[in-house]
Design a protein around this motif. Structure first.
Motif, PDB file in Angstrom:
ATOM      1  N   ARG A 155       0.839  -1.188   0.000  1.00 47.11           N
ATOM      2  CA  ARG A 155       0.000   0.000   0.000  1.00 47.11           C
ATOM      3  C   ARG A 155       0.879   1.245   0.000  1.00 47.11           C
ATOM      4  O   ARG A 155       1.979   1.267   0.552  1.00 47.11           O
ATOM      5  CB  ARG A 155      -0.920  -0.002   1.212  1.00 47.11           C
ATOM      6  CG  ARG A 155      -0.211  -0.028   2.541  1.00 47.11           C
ATOM      7  CD  ARG A 155      -1.181  -0.360   3.668  1.00 47.11           C
ATOM      8  NE  ARG A 155      -0.547  -0.277   4.981  1.00 47.11           N
ATOM      9  CZ  ARG A 155      -1.121  -0.685   6.112  1.00 47.11           C
ATOM     10  NH1 ARG A 155      -2.326  -1.219   6.077  1.00 47.11           N
ATOM     11  NH2 ARG A 155      -0.492  -0.555   7.269  1.00 47.11           N
ATOM     12  N   ILE A 156       0.366   2.297  -0.604  1.00 47.99           N
ATOM     13  CA  ILE A 156       1.160   3.508  -0.787  1.00 47.99           C
ATOM     14  C   ILE A 156       1.297   4.269   0.528  1.00 47.99           C
ATOM     15  O   ILE A 156       0.343   4.407   1.299  1.00 47.99           O
ATOM     16  CB  ILE A 156       0.547   4.401  -1.878  1.00 47.99           C
ATOM     17  CG1 ILE A 156       1.486   5.563  -2.229  1.00 47.99           C
ATOM     18  CG2 ILE A 156      -0.838   4.889  -1.475  1.00 47.99           C
ATOM     19  CD1 ILE A 156       1.104   6.292  -3.515  1.00 47.99           C
ATOM     20  N   ILE A 157       2.522   4.740   0.795  1.00 50.07           N
ATOM     21  CA  ILE A 157       2.761   5.580   1.974  1.00 50.07           C
ATOM     22  C   ILE A 157       3.401   6.918   1.607  1.00 50.07           C
ATOM     23  O   ILE A 157       3.587   7.766   2.464  1.00 50.07           O
ATOM     24  CB  ILE A 157       3.636   4.854   3.020  1.00 50.07           C
ATOM     25  CG1 ILE A 157       4.974   4.420   2.417  1.00 50.07           C
ATOM     26  CG2 ILE A 157       2.890   3.665   3.606  1.00 50.07           C
ATOM     27  CD1 ILE A 157       5.942   3.837   3.433  1.00 50.07           C
ATOM     28  N   ASP A 201      -5.891   6.876  -3.283  1.00 54.18           N
ATOM     29  CA  ASP A 201      -4.757   7.074  -2.375  1.00 54.18           C
ATOM     30  C   ASP A 201      -3.507   7.585  -3.083  1.00 54.18           C
ATOM     31  O   ASP A 201      -2.779   8.409  -2.534  1.00 54.18           O
ATOM     32  CB  ASP A 201      -4.453   5.773  -1.630  1.00 54.18           C
ATOM     33  CG  ASP A 201      -5.455   5.487  -0.524  1.00 54.18           C
ATOM     34  OD1 ASP A 201      -6.128   6.431  -0.088  1.00 54.18           O
ATOM     35  OD2 ASP A 201      -5.562   4.325  -0.097  1.00 54.18           O
ATOM     36  N   LEU A 202      -3.243   7.103  -4.291  1.00 52.01           N
ATOM     37  CA  LEU A 202      -2.070   7.596  -5.029  1.00 52.01           C
ATOM     38  C   LEU A 202      -2.281   9.067  -5.383  1.00 52.01           C
ATOM     39  O   LEU A 202      -1.383   9.894  -5.212  1.00 52.01           O
ATOM     40  CB  LEU A 202      -1.845   6.752  -6.283  1.00 52.01           C
ATOM     41  CG  LEU A 202      -0.513   6.910  -7.031  1.00 52.01           C
ATOM     42  CD1 LEU A 202      -0.302   5.726  -7.970  1.00 52.01           C
ATOM     43  CD2 LEU A 202      -0.402   8.201  -7.816  1.00 52.01           C
ATOM     44  N   GLU A 219     -15.470   8.913   8.046  1.00 52.59           N
ATOM     45  CA  GLU A 219     -14.031   9.106   8.243  1.00 52.59           C
ATOM     46  C   GLU A 219     -13.189   8.183   7.356  1.00 52.59           C
ATOM     47  O   GLU A 219     -11.963   8.268   7.382  1.00 52.59           O
ATOM     48  CB  GLU A 219     -13.663   8.859   9.708  1.00 52.59           C
ATOM     49  CG  GLU A 219     -14.255   9.853  10.689  1.00 52.59           C
ATOM     50  CD  GLU A 219     -13.820   9.570  12.110  1.00 52.59           C
ATOM     51  OE1 GLU A 219     -12.660   9.877  12.438  1.00 52.59           O
ATOM     52  OE2 GLU A 219     -14.632   9.021  12.890  1.00 52.59           O
ATOM     53  N   TYR A 220     -13.826   7.350   6.582  1.00 51.27           N
ATOM     54  CA  TYR A 220     -13.070   6.371   5.789  1.00 51.27           C
ATOM     55  C   TYR A 220     -12.217   7.002   4.679  1.00 51.27           C
ATOM     56  O   TYR A 220     -11.025   6.676   4.563  1.00 51.27           O
ATOM     57  CB  TYR A 220     -14.018   5.328   5.180  1.00 51.27           C
ATOM     58  CG  TYR A 220     -13.300   4.222   4.443  1.00 51.27           C
ATOM     59  CD1 TYR A 220     -12.977   3.034   5.091  1.00 51.27           C
ATOM     60  CD2 TYR A 220     -12.926   4.365   3.108  1.00 51.27           C
ATOM     61  CE1 TYR A 220     -12.303   2.017   4.425  1.00 51.27           C
ATOM     62  CE2 TYR A 220     -12.252   3.357   2.442  1.00 51.27           C
ATOM     63  CZ  TYR A 220     -11.938   2.191   3.105  1.00 51.27           C
ATOM     64  OH  TYR A 220     -11.255   1.198   2.435  1.00 51.27           O
ATOM     65  N   SER A 238      -6.636   7.036   8.122  1.00 54.05           N
ATOM     66  CA  SER A 238      -5.404   6.254   8.100  1.00 54.05           C
ATOM     67  C   SER A 238      -5.742   4.806   7.801  1.00 54.05           C
ATOM     68  O   SER A 238      -6.912   4.386   7.880  1.00 54.05           O
ATOM     69  CB  SER A 238      -4.702   6.344   9.455  1.00 54.05           C
ATOM     70  OG  SER A 238      -5.502   5.713  10.451  1.00 54.05           O
ATOM     71  N   TYR A 239      -4.735   4.013   7.456  1.00 53.30           N
ATOM     72  CA  TYR A 239      -4.989   2.591   7.207  1.00 53.30           C
ATOM     73  C   TYR A 239      -5.552   1.922   8.454  1.00 53.30           C
ATOM     74  O   TYR A 239      -6.398   1.035   8.366  1.00 53.30           O
ATOM     75  CB  TYR A 239      -3.710   1.901   6.744  1.00 53.30           C
ATOM     76  CG  TYR A 239      -3.261   2.328   5.362  1.00 53.30           C
ATOM     77  CD1 TYR A 239      -4.125   2.223   4.276  1.00 53.30           C
ATOM     78  CD2 TYR A 239      -1.988   2.848   5.146  1.00 53.30           C
ATOM     79  CE1 TYR A 239      -3.735   2.622   3.007  1.00 53.30           C
ATOM     80  CE2 TYR A 239      -1.582   3.239   3.870  1.00 53.30           C
ATOM     81  CZ  TYR A 239      -2.464   3.133   2.808  1.00 53.30           C
ATOM     82  OH  TYR A 239      -2.067   3.523   1.551  1.00 53.30           O
TER      83      TYR A 239
END
Length: 527
Positions: A138-140, A178-179, A325-326, A330-331
């Motif tokens: 997953r992207i951080i 997310d990206l 809030e989704y 945060s993950y």
């Protein structure tokens, strides 16, 4: 030593990745680095088709999927395909449904199917094109130079190790965007006011669909507000009709059950079971005199004695208000919200089958069903895919709005089509005039197919030049409600991949310089 520390501090401030990479190297934990032409983030249906298309065009491709399963909702329980007009399903999108048909021994496209059949087809695409897939990542972070994404930084969910992917063009096919967010592209969450884009169906909407009948008391002790609200009711006042807010239409699971006794696992009491969560369901059943499962759920039948179950009426599988809030969460926050939805849904299935206040006719019906042994074996036979109906939406070079859906305006740079109802599930559940009511449901036909603009899948030029966003594309809340269908995402996945190829070949990786007509000409030639 002080000079070294100052240098590291400045590096972290200017470019967090540079300092982070240096830290890993000092600890002898090398970051795994990959370099490709096109990186697709999100192995949804659109992501798989994008990866397949780009690889077939001769590009080096990496598909990154944060979980261990490809296909998103199309392999996650949504087997009752939402279409609108079948003619909008073209290219590899239609090819997907034809391949589904072949799996069932049919010569035509099939639009109702089991999850594992869809998964087989998606995996077939990956194998045929020899697409490299990086699962469980997953992207951080994203490393940009000017408006160009140079690389994205990924975290392996299983090991915690870091991966870096450099690409000429990136495509964000995730349901969450997310990206796009990590790349600093503008986006919105929630509902715009009608005044923002001259719409009539956006913002707060009190309509009759999936609604409670009048007279259902919202309080734990009927008639006593001091006893508190029942589970699932938000303690806030309704906004003015048509005004905007940050509320998100409800999520749920598209549930796969079976009534084949040889393939069935009993529906048992789940984690954190709390029958008080379903008190509103009992009051609704009593008020509306419900006597069958189809009063509580859209109980669609799939091949081989299975279901695709969806939300129906005032209280059902939609967990209204639990997902606000989704999108930006945060993950860890998203994991919590997922678990809340899972407990709620499994608890509801058990409740309907076992609580003696539920009519015997309904309890007898659901007793015939159970979880399928041959589906979702990696996740205890229940789908791992939450229905993210809407999360972030890009604010791109143009915004698709209600006027485009209703043919008052036409996008002259089409990159795909949509035709489904402008569809929003409820966003809030409130007390209005002493009664419980749902708010936010909209279901209005666009009266035919309409174009989706290429500018709606591309960011503004001054924000990012090598990113395409075909899933969390640029659309108002109500327009997105029409566009957000799996066949459309597959069409946009394919055309996005073709646009990425053209950007690489002819436009120095700049997606804004691509001519959408040339992309569509190529799309037509591949049929």
């Amino acid at each position: 030593m002080k000079k070294l520390l100052l240098t590291l501090f400045l590096l972290a401030f200017i470019n967090p990745l540079a300092a982070y990479e240096g830290k890993d190297k000092n600890e002898n934990e090398d970051i795994q680095k990959t370099k490709v032409d096109i990186c697709i983030y999100g192995g949804t249906s659109g992501g798989v088709i994008a990866a397949y298309t780009a690889k077939k065009q001769g590009k080096s491709v990496l598909l990154v999927e944060p979980t261990t399963r490809l296909g998103g909702l199309s392999s996650g329980g949504l087997g009752q395909t939402d279409i609108g007009k079948v003619e909008i399903i073209q290219g590899f999108s239609m090819n997907f449904y034809r391949r589904i048909g072949e799996k069932y021994g049919k010569s035509e496209a099939i639009f109702t199917f089991e999850p594992h059949i869809a998964l087989e087809v998606f995996n077939d695409y990956i194998k045929e094109a020899d697409v490299d897939v990086l699962y469980n990542n997953r992207i951080i972070g994203a490393n940009k130079k000017g408006t160009t994404i140079k690389s994205i930084i990924l975290e392996d969910v299983s090991t915690g190790k870091t991966n870096s992917v450099e690409a000429k063009v990136f495509i964000d096919c995730s349901y969450e965007g997310d990206l796009m967010a990590k790349a600093g592209v503008s986006y919105t969450i929630g509902r715009e006011s009608n005044s923002q884009y001259n719409e009539t169906l956006n913002g707060v909407q009190m309509l009759k669909g999936h609604q409670f009948p009048d007279g259902i008391d919202p309080y734990k002790i009927p008639g006593n507000p001091s006893s508190g609200l029942l589970y699932g009711i938000q303690n806030e006042k309704i906004g003015v009709q048509g005004t905007g807010d940050n509320h998100v239409q409800a999520y749920n699971f598209r549930i796969t059950l079976t009534k084949d006794p040889t393939n069935m696992i009993e529906i048992t009491k789940p984690d954190n079971y709390d029958p008080s969560k379903y008190e509103l369901m009992i009051r609704l059943i009593e008020k509306a005199n419900y006597t069958q499962l189809n009063d509580l759920f859209i109980w669609s039948h799939m091949p081989n004695n299975k279901t695709d179950i969806n939300n129906r009426n005032g209280f059902s599988t939609d967990m209204i208000g639990a997902n606000w809030e989704y999108p930006n969460g945060s993950y860890e926050k998203r994991k919590q919200i997922f678990k809340e939805h899972l407990d709620y849904t499994k608890g509801m299935l058990y409740f309907v089958g076992h609580d003696l206040r539920v009519p015997e006719s309904i309890r007898n019906e659901i007793a015939l069903w159970g979880y399928p042994k041959d589906e979702y074996e990696e996740s205890n036979h229940f789908t791992p895919q939450l229905y993210i109906r809407e999360a972030r939406r890009m604010i791109g070079r143009m915004v698709m709005t209600q006027d485009y859906c209703q043919h008052k305006l036409t996008a002259n740079d089409p990159i795909g089509w949509a035709a489904y109802t402008m569809d929003s599930h409820n966003c809030t559940r409130l007390v209005i005039n002493g009664m419980v009511k749902n708010e936010g449901n909209v279901e209005v036909s666009p009266n035919g197919a309409y174009n989706i603009s290429y500018r709606a899948i591309t960011p503004k030029e001054n924000e990012c030049s090598n990113l395409l966003v075909p899933v969390c594309l640029s659309a108002s809340h109500i327009a997105y409600g029409s566009i957000r269908m799996e066949p459309v995402f597959m069409v946009l996945g394919e055309t996005s991949a073709l646009a990425a190829c053209q950007a690489i070949d002819d436009h120095k990786n700049c997606v804004q310089d691509v001519n959408s007509q040339e992309v569509m000409n190529m799309f037509e030639s591949l049929k």
